[in-house]
Design a protein around this motif. Structure first.
Motif, PDB file in Angstrom:
ATOM      1  N   THR A  11       0.834  -1.204   0.000  1.00 54.76           N
ATOM      2  CA  THR A  11       0.000   0.000   0.000  1.00 54.76           C
ATOM      3  C   THR A  11       0.871   1.257   0.000  1.00 54.76           C
ATOM      4  OG1 THR A  11      -0.176   0.201   2.391  1.00 54.76           O
ATOM      5  CG2 THR A  11      -1.737  -1.291   1.334  1.00 54.76           C
ATOM      6  N   GLY A  12       0.217   2.418  -0.002  1.00 55.40           N
ATOM      7  CA  GLY A  12       0.905   3.695  -0.219  1.00 55.40           C
ATOM      8  C   GLY A  12       1.644   4.236   0.986  1.00 55.40           C
ATOM      9  N   SER A  13       2.644   3.510   1.434  1.00 55.82           N
ATOM     10  CA  SER A  13       3.527   3.997   2.506  1.00 55.82           C
ATOM     11  C   SER A  13       4.906   4.222   1.904  1.00 55.82           C
ATOM     12  CB  SER A  13       3.604   2.957   3.620  1.00 55.82           C
ATOM     13  OG  SER A  13       4.791   3.097   4.347  1.00 55.82           O
ATOM     14  N   ILE A  14       5.635   5.176   2.464  1.00 53.35           N
ATOM     15  CA  ILE A  14       6.988   5.455   1.974  1.00 53.35           C
ATOM     16  C   ILE A  14       7.865   4.192   2.089  1.00 53.35           C
ATOM     17  CG2 ILE A  14       7.834   6.356   4.193  1.00 53.35           C
ATOM     18  CD1 ILE A  14       8.732   8.013   0.934  1.00 53.35           C
ATOM     19  N   THR A  38      -1.885  -1.320  -4.251  1.00 52.44           N
ATOM     20  CA  THR A  38      -2.929  -0.301  -4.360  1.00 52.44           C
ATOM     21  C   THR A  38      -2.430   0.737  -5.361  1.00 52.44           C
ATOM     22  OG1 THR A  38      -2.002   1.070  -2.610  1.00 52.44           O
ATOM     23  CG2 THR A  38      -3.611  -0.603  -1.933  1.00 52.44           C
ATOM     24  N   SER A  40      -2.013   3.884  -4.874  1.00 53.70           N
ATOM     25  CA  SER A  40      -1.008   4.772  -4.245  1.00 53.70           C
ATOM     26  C   SER A  40       0.349   4.102  -4.147  1.00 53.70           C
ATOM     27  CB  SER A  40      -1.439   5.154  -2.826  1.00 53.70           C
ATOM     28  OG  SER A  40      -2.745   5.609  -2.814  1.00 53.70           O
ATOM     29  N   ALA A  41       0.367   2.777  -3.918  1.00 50.72           N
ATOM     30  CA  ALA A  41       1.652   2.071  -3.757  1.00 50.72           C
ATOM     31  C   ALA A  41       2.532   2.265  -4.991  1.00 50.72           C
ATOM     32  CB  ALA A  41       1.392   0.594  -3.501  1.00 50.72           C
ATOM     33  N   PHE A  44       5.211   4.848  -5.164  1.00 51.52           N
ATOM     34  CA  PHE A  44       6.433   4.674  -4.364  1.00 51.52           C
ATOM     35  C   PHE A  44       7.411   3.653  -4.946  1.00 51.52           C
ATOM     36  CE2 PHE A  44       3.154   6.247  -1.542  1.00 51.52           C
ATOM     37  CZ  PHE A  44       3.810   7.240  -0.831  1.00 51.52           C
ATOM     38  N   SER A  89      -0.596   1.106   4.955  1.00 52.51           N
ATOM     39  CA  SER A  89      -0.821   2.537   5.239  1.00 52.51           C
ATOM     40  C   SER A  89      -1.900   2.674   6.310  1.00 52.51           C
ATOM     41  CB  SER A  89      -1.266   3.256   3.967  1.00 52.51           C
ATOM     42  OG  SER A  89      -2.531   2.734   3.573  1.00 52.51           O
ATOM     43  N   ALA A  90      -1.933   3.851   6.942  1.00 51.12           N
ATOM     44  CA  ALA A  90      -2.996   4.145   7.923  1.00 51.12           C
ATOM     45  C   ALA A  90      -4.344   4.065   7.227  1.00 51.12           C
ATOM     46  CB  ALA A  90      -2.772   5.540   8.498  1.00 51.12           C
ATOM     47  N   ASN A  91      -4.384   4.556   5.997  1.00 48.82           N
ATOM     48  CA  ASN A  91      -5.632   4.544   5.229  1.00 48.82           C
ATOM     49  C   ASN A  91      -6.132   3.112   5.023  1.00 48.82           C
ATOM     50  OD1 ASN A  91      -7.649   5.640   3.296  1.00 48.82           O
ATOM     51  ND2 ASN A  91      -6.418   4.481   1.819  1.00 48.82           N
ATOM     52  N   PHE A  92      -5.212   2.198   4.702  1.00 45.42           N
ATOM     53  CA  PHE A  92      -5.651   0.827   4.439  1.00 45.42           C
ATOM     54  C   PHE A  92      -6.162   0.160   5.718  1.00 45.42           C
ATOM     55  CE2 PHE A  92      -5.544  -3.601   3.211  1.00 45.42           C
ATOM     56  CZ  PHE A  92      -6.126  -3.525   1.948  1.00 45.42           C
ATOM     57  N   LYS A  95      -9.595   1.265   6.235  1.00 48.99           N
ATOM     58  CA  LYS A  95     -10.526   0.554   5.339  1.00 48.99           C
ATOM     59  C   LYS A  95     -10.840  -0.839   5.899  1.00 48.99           C
ATOM     60  CE  LYS A  95      -9.334   0.671   0.939  1.00 48.99           C
ATOM     61  NZ  LYS A  95      -8.779   1.015  -0.406  1.00 48.99           N
ATOM     62  N   ALA A 121       3.066   0.822   8.684  1.00 49.11           N
ATOM     63  CA  ALA A 121       4.281   1.633   8.544  1.00 49.11           C
ATOM     64  C   ALA A 121       3.856   3.051   8.206  1.00 49.11           C
ATOM     65  CB  ALA A 121       5.181   1.078   7.444  1.00 49.11           C
ATOM     66  N   MET A 122       4.147   3.948   9.123  1.00 45.54           N
ATOM     67  CA  MET A 122       3.721   5.341   8.909  1.00 45.54           C
ATOM     68  C   MET A 122       4.474   6.265   9.849  1.00 45.54           C
ATOM     69  SD  MET A 122       0.057   4.671  10.706  1.00 45.54           S
ATOM     70  CE  MET A 122      -0.043   3.120   9.881  1.00 45.54           C
ATOM     71  N   MET A 126       0.940  10.012  12.628  1.00 45.98           N
ATOM     72  CA  MET A 126      -0.135   9.227  11.984  1.00 45.98           C
ATOM     73  C   MET A 126      -0.427   7.963  12.808  1.00 45.98           C
ATOM     74  SD  MET A 126       0.560   9.065   7.918  1.00 45.98           S
ATOM     75  CE  MET A 126      -0.962   8.887   7.038  1.00 45.98           C
TER      76      MET A 126
HETATM   77  C1  FMN Z   1       5.544  11.093   0.196  1.00 47.80           C
HETATM   78  C2  FMN Z   1       4.408  10.405   0.907  1.00 47.80           C
HETATM   79  C3  FMN Z   1       4.694   9.458   1.855  1.00 47.80           C
HETATM   80  C4  FMN Z   1       3.658   8.793   2.514  1.00 47.80           C
HETATM   81  N1  FMN Z   1       3.986   7.838   3.441  1.00 47.80           N
HETATM   82  C5  FMN Z   1       3.012   7.220   4.115  1.00 47.80           C
HETATM   83  C6  FMN Z   1       3.336   6.227   5.078  1.00 47.80           C
HETATM   84  O1  FMN Z   1       4.501   5.890   5.319  1.00 47.80           O
HETATM   85  N2  FMN Z   1       2.320   5.624   5.728  1.00 47.80           N
HETATM   86  C7  FMN Z   1       0.999   5.938   5.493  1.00 47.80           C
HETATM   87  O2  FMN Z   1       0.128   5.362   6.137  1.00 47.80           O
HETATM   88  N3  FMN Z   1       0.678   6.866   4.563  1.00 47.80           N
HETATM   89  C8  FMN Z   1       1.638   7.512   3.876  1.00 47.80           C
HETATM   90  N4  FMN Z   1       1.305   8.442   2.933  1.00 47.80           N
HETATM   91  C9  FMN Z   1      -0.116   8.719   2.643  1.00 47.80           C
HETATM   92  C10 FMN Z   1      -0.749   7.649   1.793  1.00 47.80           C
HETATM   93  O3  FMN Z   1       0.016   7.405   0.618  1.00 47.80           O
HETATM   94  C11 FMN Z   1      -2.184   7.969   1.482  1.00 47.80           C
HETATM   95  O4  FMN Z   1      -2.956   7.959   2.654  1.00 47.80           O
HETATM   96  C12 FMN Z   1      -2.799   7.054   0.439  1.00 47.80           C
HETATM   97  O5  FMN Z   1      -4.141   7.482   0.189  1.00 47.80           O
HETATM   98  C13 FMN Z   1      -2.811   5.606   0.868  1.00 47.80           C
HETATM   99  O6  FMN Z   1      -3.453   4.803  -0.108  1.00 47.80           O
HETATM  100  P1  FMN Z   1      -3.672   3.242   0.012  1.00 47.80           P
HETATM  101  O7  FMN Z   1      -4.022   2.957   1.415  1.00 47.80           O
HETATM  102  O8  FMN Z   1      -4.785   2.921  -0.920  1.00 47.80           O
HETATM  103  O9  FMN Z   1      -2.432   2.597  -0.459  1.00 47.80           O
HETATM  104  C14 FMN Z   1       2.302   9.118   2.235  1.00 47.80           C
HETATM  105  C15 FMN Z   1       2.040  10.067   1.278  1.00 47.80           C
HETATM  106  C16 FMN Z   1       3.063  10.710   0.605  1.00 47.80           C
HETATM  107  C17 FMN Z   1       2.729  11.744  -0.441  1.00 47.80           C
END
Ligand code: FMN
Length: 398
Positions: A11-14, A38, A40-41, A44, A89-92, A95, A121-122, A126
């Protein structure tokens, strides 16, 4: 043997960039890995990188018509052993807590029949946020397994909880999620490695124990769901962060810590090679001569002393023997009043990665096993569970 299959959700975590290495390590541990990302992933790390490393095309699209029945959101989770979301991610997590299903990965989680392991991982804020904490508690209550996070420096420069868990612990948690939770709620204490006894200010007496058996026993106990504490003597190995370790360099430190910790332990496995003798204390460094004599004093047998008094903790000893393995190990089991003993031949075991052991319990049953210390540790823990459960059942009847 058929490989265990993991659906790895990214998922979308750094921390997503670290998944490249995670996939490599999972495959080295003989898992079949199918990656699902996802949207967002993909910001990265590229799907191509994860495809190359996993050896399988990365999936993302729920509406992929190439699936025979068009039901990728269900099919994929049917013949899988584990869904692992790493990093999550926190978002996932939010969900999952709400049962949302708006992409392929969240649909698979909702439609699963297998265990789900999530590695958050965040950033620290967060992670500490009440909403995230609430969501983590909700998914835990729903039976989702969690690995990490750990504390440390974040990509943004902040410090604190929220870092992606180290892969040694994560891979142990993966294994743990696929085996029975035999020791749930049980505290297992393990002593491991060698001791040093000072001859003078600079020199020591030690032995050839590497600490590998203790490390593998600790990992096996953790995998089977125990809370594990290791009293760690000299060892060439580092323990993963999920295992509590307390350093003890010599006999007297070992004894002090074992005696303190055993009170809270359901099971004690004494796998350390603790010195039977220690030199009489000498001030300074002994000067070089053609010959010196060292007076050695007998140390107290830590496990034997506990065995005479203890009624509560299940005691497992190790016996390193040069000959007559079964006879000598059995004698120690009786003399020290242990519940179980594992005898091993020094030349086939000490400092080696494999061993030949005789597992002997109070009933007199002897199991001879040969194998790597990893596999032997699993067998030893399974046998401990068998005998320990029987003893507890008998206690309830009597
Ligand atoms: C540069 C950057 C780094 C991010 N790192 C994180 C992270 O480490 N952990 C996290 O929960 N969200 C992080 N986010 C926010 C998520 O990418 C964002 O909430 C996204 O909607 C998650 O989508 P997903 O849960 O569908 O993968 C980051 C956003 C950006 C722009």
């Amino acid at each position: 043997m058929l490989k265990k299959k993991i659906l790895l959700g990214v998922t979308g975590s750094i921390a997503a960039y670290k998944t490249a290495d995670l996939i490599r390590q999972l495959r080295q541990n003989d898992y079949f890995v199918q990656v699902i990302m996802t949207k967002s992933a993909k910001e990265f790390i590229t799907p191509l990188t994860l495809q190359a490393l996993s050896g399988n095309p990365v999936l993302e699209n729920m509406w992929d018509p190439s699936e025979g029945n068009g039901m990728a959101h269900i099919n994929l989770s049917r013949n899988t052993d584990l869904i692992l979301i790493a990093p999550s991610s926190a978002n996932f997590i939010a969900k999952l807590a709400n049962g949302n299903a708006d992409d392929l990965l969240s649909n698979l989680c909702l439609a699963r029949k297998c265990p789900l392991l999530v590695a958050p991982a965040m950033n620290v804020e967060m992670y500490d946020n009440q909403a995230t904490q609430r969501n983590i508690n909700i998914i835990k209550k729903d039976g989702v397994l969690i690995s990490g996070p750990e504390s440390g420096e974040h990509a943004c420069g902040d410090h604190g909880m929220g870092r992606f868990i180290n892969f040694e612990t994560l891979i142990l948690d993966v294994e743990k999620s696929m085996v029975k939770n035999l020791f749930k709620g049980k505290n297992i204490l393990i002593s491991s490695g060698a001791t040093f006894e000072k001859i003078d200010e600079a020199r020591v007496i030690t032995n050839l124990s590497s600490g590998l058996m203790g490390l593998n026993l600790a990992k096996a106990a953790y995998k089977f769901g125990a809370e594990v504490t290791v009293i760690k003597g000299k060892s060439n190995y580092n323990f993963p962060s999920c295992i509590k370790t307390i350093e003890a360099d010599n006999h007297s430190q070992m004894q002090k810590i074992v005696n303190t910790k055993i009170v809270m332990s359901d099971i004690y496995i004494s796998a350390a090679a603790i010195s039977d003798y220690k030199p009489k204390p000498v001030y300074g460094k002994i000067k070089k001569k053609s010959k010196i004599t060292i007076d050695l004093l007998k140390t107290e047998d830590i496990l034997g002393t506990i065995g005479l008094k203890n009624k509560k903790t299940f005691l497992v000893g190790f016996a390193a023997e040069s000959e007559d393995l079964e006879k000598n190990a059995k004698k120690k089991l009786v003399e020290k009043r242990l519940d179980m003993i594992v005898g091993n031949l020094i030349k086939e075991s000490m400092g080696k990665t494999s061993s030949k052991v005789a597992i002997i319990d109070k009933s007199g049953e002897i199991k001879l096993q040969v194998g790597t210390k990893t596999n032997l540790s699993l067998m030893i823990l399974e046998h401990i569970f068998k005998i320990y459960s029987k003893e507890k059942e008998n206690e309830l009847i009597n």
